[in-house]
Design an enzyme around this catalytic site. Structure first.
Site, PDB file in Angstrom:
ATOM      1  CD  GLU A 273      14.170 116.992-111.405  1.00  0.00           C
ATOM      2  OE1 GLU A 273      13.985 117.415-110.025  1.00  0.00           O
ATOM      3  OE2 GLU A 273      15.292 116.376-111.574  1.00  0.00           O
ATOM      4  N   GLY A 275       5.926 115.798-109.359  1.00  0.00           N
ATOM      5  CA  GLY A 275       5.352 115.068-108.828  1.00  0.00           C
ATOM      6  C   GLY A 275       3.437 115.489-108.266  1.00  0.00           C
ATOM      7  NE  ARG A 276       2.570 119.487-103.177  1.00  0.00           N
ATOM      8  CZ  ARG A 276       2.914 119.265-102.406  1.00  0.00           C
ATOM      9  NH1 ARG A 276       2.149 118.477-101.332  1.00  0.00           N
ATOM     10  NH2 ARG A 276       3.739 118.899-101.888  1.00  0.00           N
ATOM     11  CE1 TYR A 316       6.512 118.693 -94.997  1.00  0.00           C
ATOM     12  CE2 TYR A 316       4.470 117.491 -95.321  1.00  0.00           C
ATOM     13  CZ  TYR A 316       5.956 117.012 -95.813  1.00  0.00           C
ATOM     14  OH  TYR A 316       6.657 116.379 -95.604  1.00  0.00           O
ATOM     15  CB  CYS A 344      -1.731 107.547 -78.330  1.00  0.00           C
ATOM     16  SG  CYS A 344      -2.497 106.381 -78.216  1.00  0.00           S
TER      17      CYS A 344
HETATM   18  N1  LLP Z   1      11.996 117.301-108.084  1.00  0.00           N
HETATM   19  C1  LLP Z   1      13.129 117.262-106.986  1.00  0.00           C
HETATM   20  C2  LLP Z   1      14.067 116.701-106.446  1.00  0.00           C
HETATM   21  C3  LLP Z   1      12.134 117.088-104.895  1.00  0.00           C
HETATM   22  O1  LLP Z   1      12.815 117.303-104.526  1.00  0.00           O
HETATM   23  C4  LLP Z   1      11.143 116.493-105.740  1.00  0.00           C
HETATM   24  C5  LLP Z   1      10.176 116.687-104.018  1.00  0.00           C
HETATM   25  C6  LLP Z   1      11.007 116.897-106.290  1.00  0.00           C
HETATM   26  C7  LLP Z   1      11.010 117.295-107.310  1.00  0.00           C
HETATM   27  C8  LLP Z   1       8.722 117.565-106.654  1.00  0.00           C
HETATM   28  O2  LLP Z   1       8.648 117.915-106.467  1.00  0.00           O
HETATM   29  P1  LLP Z   1       6.253 118.474-106.618  1.00  0.00           P
HETATM   30  O3  LLP Z   1       6.579 118.512-108.108  1.00  0.00           O
HETATM   31  O4  LLP Z   1       5.707 116.827-105.585  1.00  0.00           O
HETATM   32  O5  LLP Z   1       6.263 119.717-105.296  1.00  0.00           O
HETATM   33  N2  LLP Z   1       6.454 115.260 -98.644  1.00  0.00           N
HETATM   34  C9  LLP Z   1       6.043 117.040 -98.508  1.00  0.00           C
HETATM   35  C10 LLP Z   1       6.946 116.934-100.484  1.00  0.00           C
HETATM   36  C11 LLP Z   1       8.259 117.180-100.593  1.00  0.00           C
HETATM   37  C12 LLP Z   1       8.764 117.265-101.652  1.00  0.00           C
HETATM   38  C13 LLP Z   1       9.735 116.909-101.875  1.00  0.00           C
HETATM   39  N3  LLP Z   1      10.787 117.413-103.023  1.00  0.00           N
HETATM   40  C14 LLP Z   1       4.683 117.202 -99.022  1.00  0.00           C
HETATM   41  O6  LLP Z   1       4.041 116.478 -98.402  1.00  0.00           O
HETATM   42  O7  LLP Z   1       4.182 118.463 -98.867  1.00  0.00           O
END
Ligand code: LLP
Length: 423
Positions: A273, A275-276, A316, A344
């Site tokens: 999974e 994302g980033r 963060y 602000c």
């Molecule tokens: N799978 C699950 C169950 C998750 O909770 C997350 C992210 C991912 C996959 C994807 O994670 P990644 O590969 O993107 O690290 N808003 C925060 C990041 C929050 C991530 C939440 N869960 C930021 O801007 O750093």
């Protein structure tokens, strides 16, 4: 590697000059690069090639339909955590059979919608949620294919707000309880236990916690199989970090090696999974310098983007690289400035004492690596419009989300009768 480069002194997104987009669309605006999205997805998918792998892009990182569709056309599935994200994934063309529904608090309506759509798997995070899924599925005459999210109690060594795999975190089911929970579930109508899932955190810059969590969960997985549960799927979650500045992060190939070494022999589907790591470096946020303010102790660069557009630095302490859209001379002096938005709050600060070349009102700057959790986390705080999103594809570009304006926002508000001014 990304496709944002200076050409003849102007920052380009692939073959399009960033200042041209900013002129046509206005600032602040998000710009994504198709070639970068494609490259990052391919590199990640290659890292797990040979395994029975399903790469489900974590839609929470970037839910834009055009972004999801770009990835779906390369074979990506989707990891979704709400009914809204599921609708986005389906609308963007991800087949339901490639969608995993995760999340710590699914509503009855979301569970029903996921079952109706026919998603690949629902990841269950607690015993009451198991009962809820079973009840909804049985009521619909369906059997939900579920994986239990395990809490492996491993420290991801990342920012506390995005650490999810420690015992004290709200996520998953304690390892010591899983055997009992799985046997209970095996006797329940409405659910079929197909595997285990985990996700220990985000922006991990060290592979050791992944290895530890995968190994612990594999031991549990094998034990469950020995108990007679025919598990066929292992969901490793996301979390691989990206370089935001100069620091090094593990390559997807190195991460893939850890997955292969720890889980390769299990003979089951491996769900990932990310994302980033797919979208993070595929996006920039372009902003105009409004003022250069000489403060009592330091200089401020006041830009037209703010924490409502990009909240990561405030939430963060994230340090996004900031570059001028017009390439500075190599020998231009760098002087420390605080880069701030117009909101602000002192928290509306993108960078403190960042050495930058001389910039003046009207100049454009680009925040790098904002493709993940940038637009996706934006808000309308201070009654600010939501920035538009643009997708570049070679020489072409398109606005893939229009600016959501203050009029759009106010159009959903009403004044109750007792406050109306009599005619
Ligand atoms: N799978 C699950 C169950 C998750 O909770 C997350 C992210 C991912 C996959 C994807 O994670 P990644 O590969 O993107 O690290 N808003 C925060 C990041 C929050 C991530 C939440 N869960 C930021 O801007 O750093």
């Amino acid at each position: 590697m990304d496709h944002f480069r200076y050409r003849a002194g102007r920052l380009h997104a692939e073959d399009v000059a960033v200042d041209r987009i900013a002129r046509e669309v206005g600032t602040p605006c998000y710009i994504y690069s198709t070639a970068t999205l494609e490259r990052h997805f391919r590199v990640f998918a290659d890292a797990v090639a040979g395994l029975d792998a399903l790469v489900c892009f974590a839609v929470k990182a970037n839910g834009n339909l055009a972004v999801i569709r770009t990835l779906a056309s390369l074979g990506a599935g989707a990891d979704v955590v709400s009914g809204g994200e599921m609708r986005r994934a389906l609308a963007a063309g991800v087949p339901a059979s490639r969608i995993v529904f995760s999340g710590v608090g699914k509503t009855r309506a979301e569970i029903a919608a996921a079952l109706k759509a026919g998603v690949h798997q629902i990841n269950v995070e607690s015993e009451p949620e198991l009962d809820r899924v079973a009840e909804v599925a049985a009521g619909m005459g369906r059997t939900a294919e579920i994986a239990f999210r395990v809490n492996p109690d491993v420290d991801a060594r990342t920012h506390a707000k995005i650490t999810t795999g420690k015992r004290e975190n709200k996520f998953g089911i304690e390892m010591g309880r899983i055997r009992q929970v799985v046997s209970g579930a095996a006797r329940k109508p409405g659910v079929k236990v197909v595997g285990l899932a985990l996700h220990i955190g985000s922006q991990l810059v060290d592979l050791a916690p992944f290895r530890e969590a995968f190994e612990k969960t594999r031991t549990l997985f094998e034990g469950l199989r020995r108990d007679g549960h025919p598990l066929t799927r292992f969901d490793v979650g996301g979390g691989l970090g990206i370089p935001y500045g100069d620091h090094e992060t593990p390559l997807p190939a190195e991460y893939g090696k850890v997955v292969r070494e720890t889980l390769g022999g299990l003979g089951c589907q491996i769900i990932l999974e990310p994302g980033r790591v797919i979208v993070g470096n595929a996006g920039i946020l372009v902003s105009e310098v409004l003022y250069v303010k000489e403060g009592a102790t330091r200089n401020f660069l006041i830009v037209d983007a703010a924490m409502n557009d990009l909240i990561r630095p405030a939430l963060y302490d994230a340090a996004h690289t900031i570059v001028p859209v017009n390439e500075p001379a190599e020998l231009a002096p760098r002087a420390p400035v605080d880069v701030v938005g117009p909101i602000c709050e002192t928290g509306d600060t993108f960078a403190v004492q960042r050495p930058l070349p001389p910039l003046a009102a009207g100049d454009l700057v680009a925040f790098r690596s904002v493709g993940a959790y940038g637009a996706a986390m934006s808000s309308m705080y201070n009654a600010r419009a939501l920035a538009p999103e643009v997708l570049v594809h070679g020489r072409e570009f398109a606005v893939v989300r229009e600016r959501i304006t203050v009029d759009d926002m106010m159009s959903r508000e009403t004044v109750p009768p007792w406050l109306e001014v009599p005619a």
